[in-house]
Design an enzyme around this catalytic site. Sequence first.
Site, PDB file in Angstrom:
ATOM      1  N   GLU A  99       0.767  -0.929  -0.080  1.00  0.00           N
ATOM      2  CA  GLU A  99       0.041   0.021  -0.126  1.00  0.00           C
ATOM      3  C   GLU A  99       0.678   1.176  -0.050  1.00  0.00           C
ATOM      4  O   GLU A  99       0.705   2.092   0.917  1.00  0.00           O
ATOM      5  CB  GLU A  99      -0.884  -0.098   1.155  1.00  0.00           C
ATOM      6  N   PRO A 100       1.628   1.571  -0.981  1.00  0.00           N
ATOM      7  CA  PRO A 100       2.542   2.661  -0.899  1.00  0.00           C
ATOM      8  C   PRO A 100       1.967   3.747  -1.432  1.00  0.00           C
ATOM      9  O   PRO A 100       0.893   3.782  -2.322  1.00  0.00           O
ATOM     10  CB  PRO A 100       3.828   2.097  -1.960  1.00  0.00           C
ATOM     11  N   GLY A 101       2.151   4.905  -1.084  1.00  0.00           N
ATOM     12  CA  GLY A 101       1.761   6.180  -1.424  1.00  0.00           C
ATOM     13  C   GLY A 101       2.731   6.965  -2.063  1.00  0.00           C
ATOM     14  O   GLY A 101       3.259   7.125  -3.124  1.00  0.00           O
ATOM     15  N   ARG A 102       3.777   7.562  -1.203  1.00  0.00           N
ATOM     16  CA  ARG A 102       4.869   8.230  -1.297  1.00  0.00           C
ATOM     17  C   ARG A 102       5.636   7.919  -2.231  1.00  0.00           C
ATOM     18  O   ARG A 102       6.039   8.524  -3.339  1.00  0.00           O
ATOM     19  CB  ARG A 102       5.464   8.706   0.041  1.00  0.00           C
ATOM     20  N   ARG A 111       4.541  20.908   4.445  1.00  0.00           N
ATOM     21  CA  ARG A 111       5.405  19.712   5.039  1.00  0.00           C
ATOM     22  C   ARG A 111       6.493  19.990   6.045  1.00  0.00           C
ATOM     23  O   ARG A 111       6.853  19.558   6.804  1.00  0.00           O
ATOM     24  CB  ARG A 111       5.771  18.783   3.932  1.00  0.00           C
ATOM     25  N   TYR A 115       6.510  18.691   9.954  1.00  0.00           N
ATOM     26  CA  TYR A 115       7.605  17.955  10.331  1.00  0.00           C
ATOM     27  C   TYR A 115       8.897  18.204   9.764  1.00  0.00           C
ATOM     28  O   TYR A 115       9.434  17.296   9.525  1.00  0.00           O
ATOM     29  CB  TYR A 115       6.902  16.453  10.314  1.00  0.00           C
ATOM     30  N   CYS A 170       1.290  34.605   5.935  1.00  0.00           N
ATOM     31  CA  CYS A 170       1.379  35.276   7.244  1.00  0.00           C
ATOM     32  C   CYS A 170       1.617  34.278   8.476  1.00  0.00           C
ATOM     33  O   CYS A 170       0.789  34.324   9.447  1.00  0.00           O
ATOM     34  CB  CYS A 170       0.204  36.151   7.132  1.00  0.00           C
ATOM     35  N   GLU A 171       2.729  33.654   8.119  1.00  0.00           N
ATOM     36  CA  GLU A 171       3.323  32.769   9.373  1.00  0.00           C
ATOM     37  C   GLU A 171       4.764  32.782   9.332  1.00  0.00           C
ATOM     38  O   GLU A 171       5.132  32.392   8.258  1.00  0.00           O
ATOM     39  CB  GLU A 171       2.694  31.432   9.162  1.00  0.00           C
ATOM     40  N   TYR A 231       1.830  14.106  -0.471  1.00  0.00           N
ATOM     41  CA  TYR A 231       1.628  14.748   0.759  1.00  0.00           C
ATOM     42  C   TYR A 231       1.828  16.338   0.551  1.00  0.00           C
ATOM     43  O   TYR A 231       2.214  17.025   1.487  1.00  0.00           O
ATOM     44  CB  TYR A 231       2.133  14.205   2.004  1.00  0.00           C
TER      45      TYR A 231
HETATM   46  C1  LIG Z   1      -2.999   3.067   6.127  1.00  0.00           C
HETATM   47  C2  LIG Z   1      -1.742   3.630   5.259  1.00  0.00           C
HETATM   48  N1  LIG Z   1      -1.458   2.825   4.201  1.00  0.00           N
HETATM   49  C3  LIG Z   1      -0.441   3.420   3.490  1.00  0.00           C
HETATM   50  C4  LIG Z   1      -0.004   4.736   3.507  1.00  0.00           C
HETATM   51  C5  LIG Z   1       1.076   5.241   2.775  1.00  0.00           C
HETATM   52  O1  LIG Z   1       2.281   5.580   3.091  1.00  0.00           O
HETATM   53  P1  LIG Z   1       3.437   6.196   2.173  1.00  0.00           P
HETATM   54  O2  LIG Z   1       2.876   7.118   1.498  1.00  0.00           O
HETATM   55  O3  LIG Z   1       4.311   6.430   3.350  1.00  0.00           O
HETATM   56  O4  LIG Z   1       3.731   4.943   1.592  1.00  0.00           O
HETATM   57  C6  LIG Z   1      -0.333   5.521   4.681  1.00  0.00           C
HETATM   58  C7  LIG Z   1       0.092   6.709   5.048  1.00  0.00           C
HETATM   59  O5  LIG Z   1      -0.353   7.750   5.860  1.00  0.00           O
HETATM   60  C8  LIG Z   1      -1.503   5.015   5.651  1.00  0.00           C
HETATM   61  O6  LIG Z   1      -2.038   5.607   6.766  1.00  0.00           O
END
Ligand SMILES: Cc1ncc(COP(=O)(O)O)c(C=O)c1O
Length: 435
Positions: free
Chosen positions: A292-295, A332, A336, A363-364, A392
């Site tokens: 389940e990758p996103g980034r 971002r 963090y 304005c921060e 993100y």
């Molecule tokens: C449940 C779950 N799965 C997958 C991801 C994706 O993580 P990443 O983008 O670091 O691969 C997230 C990110 O917050 C998440 O909360």
Amino acid sequence: MNFTPLLPISANVSPQGVLTIANQDLERLAEQYGTPLYLYDAATIHQQVNTLQSLLKQAYPGQSLVAYAAKAYFSEGISRKLAAMGLGIDVVSLGELELALRGGFAPGVLHLHGNNKSEEELAAALEIHAQAIVVDSLDELRLLESLAARRGKNKARIWLRVTPTVQGHTHAHIDTSGANSKFGLHIENGQAAEAIRYARASAWLDLVGLHMHLGSQFFEPEIYSEAVHQLYQLAQSENFQPQEFSPGGGWGVRYTPADPQDAYAPWLEAVCESVIAECARLGWPLPRLILEPGRSLVARAGVAVYRVGAQKTTPSGLRIVAVDGGLADNPRHALYQARYTALAVKQANATNVSQARLVGKFCESGDVLIPAVDLPQVERGDLIAVPVAGAYQLSMTSNYNLAPRPAVLWLDENGVELLQKREVPSESGWWRLPE
Ligand SMILES: Cc1ncc(COP(=O)(O)O)c(C=O)c1O
């Protein structure tokens, strides 16, 4: 600095030092679509998806699927592109669910996450027969059971999100494992085991899998092996053989040359080998493995393009370069302390540089994009590119100071496609997408 590993794979710098992406003139795009402007390079996303899908096939003999975590960046346009690449999809809201279906993802490859899903969200996932509703708490388990019973149609197909205790290294705000995490059913206090027993005894819940997600921006494969082991120990203690297993996402990407290598292989091998080893130890069949990758699928494909505005030197000698975006399109650093690099689009090879603080227009005082970055002398109107801007950022944009959200372009061999229009003012005072 060598920007090559951080820029999209189609990026090129001419002998005159001008940066292009997918052969596109960034100045022309900036004039046409305005700045800030976000660009996604199709070739880089295809490369990431293909690499991960083929490594997974090699490393795992059972059934498997790569599901994109929509929260990294989502729009209808990119939903369509990603669905066509054979990915599954992880959504966390009605909005993401709706765009996933519109983009062509089948419900059978869609799973719904969230630590506090609404009844409406749960009902929508039940209605479409989603691959899984990923239950995050005992409270939600009972709510979902009663919703499914009230509907009286299908059982809820569920995974349980289990929270292991591992100690990886990432920023606390993106670490989701450990005893104080708001996410998931913790192993330590017995709630994960209780949820397995509850779900299996229910007439309206169909428990098919276990899920974990440790957090984001990790480069340590060993924490995945340890967490997989903890989940299988839990499953063993309840004699529950998962048909599906999702080790989440979270593999890190390089934002600066100082970051570790981000090749997929160590992550993938750790996950696949540990699931295979646990099943061999227990004599259980391999589950369907859903990553389940996103980034890591989209970050490097993205580039944020800004125009330089005001510049000054503070009494302490700090060189400040302000651009026409910042906190509202990229929170971002403020959230963090995320690190980035930046380069001047027309001086991409510049060696005569000095340290500057790249700040936004909001304005921060925390509206800083990069606290210290080497930049050549730049002038008002020059373009600055911030690489690794694909994850993100757009998904966390705001209209702070009533700034419009930027346009987003998809660049491929066919040219330029508008994924998202730049927002325009509406009568209510809020911004909206133009018709
Ligand atoms: C449940 C779950 N799965 C997958 C991801 C994706 O993580 P990443 O983008 O670091 O691969 C997230 C990110 O917050 C998440 O909360």
